[in-house]
Design a protein around this motif. Sequence first.
Motif, PDB file in Angstrom:
ATOM      1  N   VAL A 124       0.702  -1.196  -0.039  1.00  0.00           N
ATOM      2  CA  VAL A 124      -0.084  -0.027   0.116  1.00  0.00           C
ATOM      3  C   VAL A 124       0.802   1.207  -0.135  1.00  0.00           C
ATOM      4  CG1 VAL A 124      -1.938  -1.160   1.110  1.00  0.00           C
ATOM      5  CG2 VAL A 124      -0.358  -0.001   2.540  1.00  0.00           C
ATOM      6  N   THR A 125       0.388   2.279  -0.590  1.00  0.00           N
ATOM      7  CA  THR A 125       1.198   3.486  -0.774  1.00  0.00           C
ATOM      8  C   THR A 125       0.581   4.303   0.061  1.00  0.00           C
ATOM      9  OG1 THR A 125       2.053   2.753  -2.918  1.00  0.00           O
ATOM     10  CG2 THR A 125       2.158   5.332  -2.099  1.00  0.00           C
ATOM     11  N   PRO A 126       1.379   5.311   1.150  1.00  0.00           N
ATOM     12  CA  PRO A 126       0.757   6.098   2.023  1.00  0.00           C
ATOM     13  C   PRO A 126       0.424   7.287   1.305  1.00  0.00           C
ATOM     14  CG  PRO A 126       2.413   5.058   3.182  1.00  0.00           C
ATOM     15  CD  PRO A 126       2.559   4.427   1.691  1.00  0.00           C
ATOM     16  N   THR A 127      -0.506   8.080   1.539  1.00  0.00           N
ATOM     17  CA  THR A 127      -1.012   9.489   0.877  1.00  0.00           C
ATOM     18  C   THR A 127       0.075  10.594   1.823  1.00  0.00           C
ATOM     19  OG1 THR A 127      -2.663   9.906   2.507  1.00  0.00           O
ATOM     20  CG2 THR A 127      -3.274   8.900   0.540  1.00  0.00           C
ATOM     21  N   SER A 128       0.020  11.450   1.343  1.00  0.00           N
ATOM     22  CA  SER A 128       0.935  12.576   2.008  1.00  0.00           C
ATOM     23  C   SER A 128       0.405  12.651   3.556  1.00  0.00           C
ATOM     24  CB  SER A 128       0.668  14.000   1.674  1.00  0.00           C
ATOM     25  OG  SER A 128      -0.948  14.369   1.395  1.00  0.00           O
ATOM     26  N   ALA A 129      -0.733  12.503   3.763  1.00  0.00           N
ATOM     27  CA  ALA A 129      -1.580  12.398   5.251  1.00  0.00           C
ATOM     28  C   ALA A 129      -0.952  11.328   5.750  1.00  0.00           C
ATOM     29  CB  ALA A 129      -3.069  12.641   5.168  1.00  0.00           C
ATOM     30  N   THR A 150     -15.237  -3.300  -0.915  1.00  0.00           N
ATOM     31  CA  THR A 150     -14.716  -1.884  -1.104  1.00  0.00           C
ATOM     32  C   THR A 150     -15.499  -0.991  -0.446  1.00  0.00           C
ATOM     33  OG1 THR A 150     -12.776  -0.107  -2.003  1.00  0.00           O
ATOM     34  CG2 THR A 150     -14.735  -1.247  -3.400  1.00  0.00           C
ATOM     35  N   PHE A 151     -15.290   0.334  -0.643  1.00  0.00           N
ATOM     36  CA  PHE A 151     -15.948   1.324   0.210  1.00  0.00           C
ATOM     37  C   PHE A 151     -15.801   2.751  -0.266  1.00  0.00           C
ATOM     38  CE2 PHE A 151     -12.627   0.412   2.985  1.00  0.00           C
ATOM     39  CZ  PHE A 151     -12.044   1.951   3.326  1.00  0.00           C
ATOM     40  N   ASP A 152     -16.375   3.587  -0.476  1.00  0.00           N
ATOM     41  CA  ASP A 152     -16.267   4.920  -0.711  1.00  0.00           C
ATOM     42  C   ASP A 152     -15.681   5.716   0.492  1.00  0.00           C
ATOM     43  OD1 ASP A 152     -17.433   4.761  -3.249  1.00  0.00           O
ATOM     44  OD2 ASP A 152     -19.170   5.490  -2.681  1.00  0.00           O
ATOM     45  N   LEU A 153     -14.956   6.772   0.233  1.00  0.00           N
ATOM     46  CA  LEU A 153     -14.176   7.351   1.353  1.00  0.00           C
ATOM     47  C   LEU A 153     -15.281   8.157   2.151  1.00  0.00           C
ATOM     48  CD1 LEU A 153     -11.372   7.734   2.560  1.00  0.00           C
ATOM     49  CD2 LEU A 153     -11.358  10.044   1.329  1.00  0.00           C
ATOM     50  N   PRO A 154     -15.567   7.984   3.195  1.00  0.00           N
ATOM     51  CA  PRO A 154     -16.659   8.847   4.145  1.00  0.00           C
ATOM     52  C   PRO A 154     -16.046  10.135   4.269  1.00  0.00           C
ATOM     53  CG  PRO A 154     -15.899   6.755   5.435  1.00  0.00           C
ATOM     54  CD  PRO A 154     -14.814   6.989   4.164  1.00  0.00           C
ATOM     55  N   ARG A 155     -16.999  10.930   4.288  1.00  0.00           N
ATOM     56  CA  ARG A 155     -16.928  12.772   4.501  1.00  0.00           C
ATOM     57  C   ARG A 155     -16.234  12.719   5.898  1.00  0.00           C
ATOM     58  NH1 ARG A 155     -22.194  15.833   3.337  1.00  0.00           N
ATOM     59  NH2 ARG A 155     -20.473  17.623   3.732  1.00  0.00           N
ATOM     60  N   GLY A 156     -15.437  13.668   6.038  1.00  0.00           N
ATOM     61  CA  GLY A 156     -14.685  14.279   7.085  1.00  0.00           C
ATOM     62  C   GLY A 156     -13.588  13.348   7.779  1.00  0.00           C
ATOM     63  N   VAL A 157     -13.153  12.446   6.809  1.00  0.00           N
ATOM     64  CA  VAL A 157     -11.905  11.709   7.147  1.00  0.00           C
ATOM     65  C   VAL A 157     -10.889  11.934   6.496  1.00  0.00           C
ATOM     66  CG1 VAL A 157     -13.336   9.821   8.009  1.00  0.00           C
ATOM     67  CG2 VAL A 157     -12.196   9.665   5.758  1.00  0.00           C
ATOM     68  N   GLU A 158      -9.645  11.382   6.428  1.00  0.00           N
ATOM     69  CA  GLU A 158      -8.577  11.597   5.778  1.00  0.00           C
ATOM     70  C   GLU A 158      -8.089  10.289   5.230  1.00  0.00           C
ATOM     71  OE1 GLU A 158      -5.289  14.684   7.467  1.00  0.00           O
ATOM     72  OE2 GLU A 158      -5.783  13.265   8.885  1.00  0.00           O
ATOM     73  N   ARG A 159      -7.925  10.313   4.043  1.00  0.00           N
ATOM     74  CA  ARG A 159      -7.496   9.066   3.238  1.00  0.00           C
ATOM     75  C   ARG A 159      -5.924   8.958   3.479  1.00  0.00           C
ATOM     76  NH1 ARG A 159      -8.389   9.854  -1.921  1.00  0.00           N
ATOM     77  NH2 ARG A 159     -10.326   8.661  -1.926  1.00  0.00           N
ATOM     78  N   LEU A 160      -5.485   7.595   4.136  1.00  0.00           N
ATOM     79  CA  LEU A 160      -4.127   7.529   4.587  1.00  0.00           C
ATOM     80  C   LEU A 160      -3.119   6.584   3.549  1.00  0.00           C
ATOM     81  CD1 LEU A 160      -4.624   6.914   8.343  1.00  0.00           C
ATOM     82  CD2 LEU A 160      -4.079   9.205   7.201  1.00  0.00           C
ATOM     83  N   ALA A 161      -3.858   5.713   2.599  1.00  0.00           N
ATOM     84  CA  ALA A 161      -3.201   4.978   1.947  1.00  0.00           C
ATOM     85  C   ALA A 161      -3.921   4.146   0.795  1.00  0.00           C
ATOM     86  CB  ALA A 161      -2.446   3.651   2.711  1.00  0.00           C
ATOM     87  N   GLU A 164      -2.799  -0.361  -5.954  1.00  0.00           N
ATOM     88  CA  GLU A 164      -2.860  -0.448  -7.273  1.00  0.00           C
ATOM     89  C   GLU A 164      -4.309  -0.781  -7.771  1.00  0.00           C
ATOM     90  OE1 GLU A 164      -0.300  -2.825  -9.379  1.00  0.00           O
ATOM     91  OE2 GLU A 164       1.529  -1.480  -8.732  1.00  0.00           O
ATOM     92  N   GLN A 165      -5.050  -1.488  -6.992  1.00  0.00           N
ATOM     93  CA  GLN A 165      -6.402  -1.919  -7.076  1.00  0.00           C
ATOM     94  C   GLN A 165      -7.683  -1.174  -6.381  1.00  0.00           C
ATOM     95  OE1 GLN A 165      -6.936  -6.280  -7.107  1.00  0.00           O
ATOM     96  NE2 GLN A 165      -4.721  -6.674  -7.271  1.00  0.00           N
ATOM     97  N   TYR A 166      -7.185  -0.766  -5.308  1.00  0.00           N
ATOM     98  CA  TYR A 166      -8.401   0.081  -4.490  1.00  0.00           C
ATOM     99  C   TYR A 166      -7.598   1.273  -4.173  1.00  0.00           C
ATOM    100  CZ  TYR A 166     -11.416  -3.970  -5.190  1.00  0.00           C
ATOM    101  OH  TYR A 166     -12.102  -4.837  -5.773  1.00  0.00           O
ATOM    102  N   GLU A 167      -8.436   2.363  -4.249  1.00  0.00           N
ATOM    103  CA  GLU A 167      -7.845   3.512  -3.819  1.00  0.00           C
ATOM    104  C   GLU A 167      -7.958   3.836  -2.143  1.00  0.00           C
ATOM    105  OE1 GLU A 167      -8.508   8.244  -5.098  1.00  0.00           O
ATOM    106  OE2 GLU A 167     -10.222   6.987  -5.033  1.00  0.00           O
ATOM    107  N   ASN A 168      -8.957   3.231  -1.455  1.00  0.00           N
ATOM    108  CA  ASN A 168      -9.067   3.485  -0.191  1.00  0.00           C
ATOM    109  C   ASN A 168      -8.713   2.181   0.452  1.00  0.00           C
ATOM    110  OD1 ASN A 168     -10.389   6.072  -0.528  1.00  0.00           O
ATOM    111  ND2 ASN A 168     -12.328   4.930  -1.048  1.00  0.00           N
ATOM    112  N   GLN A 169      -7.358   2.271   1.238  1.00  0.00           N
ATOM    113  CA  GLN A 169      -6.872   1.494   1.931  1.00  0.00           C
ATOM    114  C   GLN A 169      -6.763   1.652   3.276  1.00  0.00           C
ATOM    115  OE1 GLN A 169      -5.700  -1.725   1.248  1.00  0.00           O
ATOM    116  NE2 GLN A 169      -6.269  -1.790  -1.118  1.00  0.00           N
ATOM    117  N   ALA A 170      -6.940   2.709   3.778  1.00  0.00           N
ATOM    118  CA  ALA A 170      -6.677   3.441   5.089  1.00  0.00           C
ATOM    119  C   ALA A 170      -7.043   4.542   5.255  1.00  0.00           C
ATOM    120  CB  ALA A 170      -5.223   3.166   5.700  1.00  0.00           C
TER     121      ALA A 170
END
Length: 245
Positions: A124-129, A150-161, A164-170
């Motif tokens: 998994v690749t960490p985002t800047s956050a 998988t899931f959509d990123l909830p409102r009010g959270v920070e994506r952390l990772a 290649e296959q899924y954008e929302n890993q943490a």
Amino acid sequence: MTDAAASARRTALVLRHDSTIGLGNLGPTLEAHGYEVVTVDAPVSDVSAIDPLAADLVVVLGGEEGAYETERFPYLADELSLLRSRIDAEAPVFGVCLGAQMLAAALGARVYRGERTEVGWLEVTPTSAGERSPVRHFAGVPTVQWHGDTFDLPRGVERLASSEQYENQAFRRGDWLLAVQFHPEVTAEIHEDWLRAWGDELHEHGSSPSQLRAERVHLGPRAEAASAALLGEYLEGLESRRAAA
């Protein structure tokens, strides 16, 4: 023993959905930080009877269920209610795989079947956050993935990772809610349990039990170290939050 362990012991309530998908190497880290672990097997327990705010920390583990299958698995609806209560109170909660999906659902996001199953020892690749979060310990460290939802990123959270296959890993909210789609809890025993239980399906995803066993030999120790660092940093953040309060 850490400074946290030297103080009054805290309680970690673990919601488990399958005996083969347990706390694994997360357990020793919790205990080293002064937590007494209480495991509840959600499919055979009355989750609705649990005081959602009684435990200092709630850990939601993985499972074959879908977070959207509340009619098929009524205990998931009770878990969602418990998680919403903790979210409203900003009470610490940590989710793994299905646990991450349950947290996403409790936060109002859509959870659904993905286009393909993500399985194997993958990065998994960490985002800047994420580089400023406990997830940073998994940068460049392959870890076990085994999920089709998988899931959509909830409102009010920070994506952390992402992977290649899924954008929302943490993702996280503040310093009290942390969710990871991957499996930091995997030990050699858990890994082998999963291969015995579900190894037959690996071939349709371009892998095999022998491949995963070989990868675990040289990747497992590093992943377990990253797991201890991730959870340990998260728990230390909770202690700092309590001290500030």
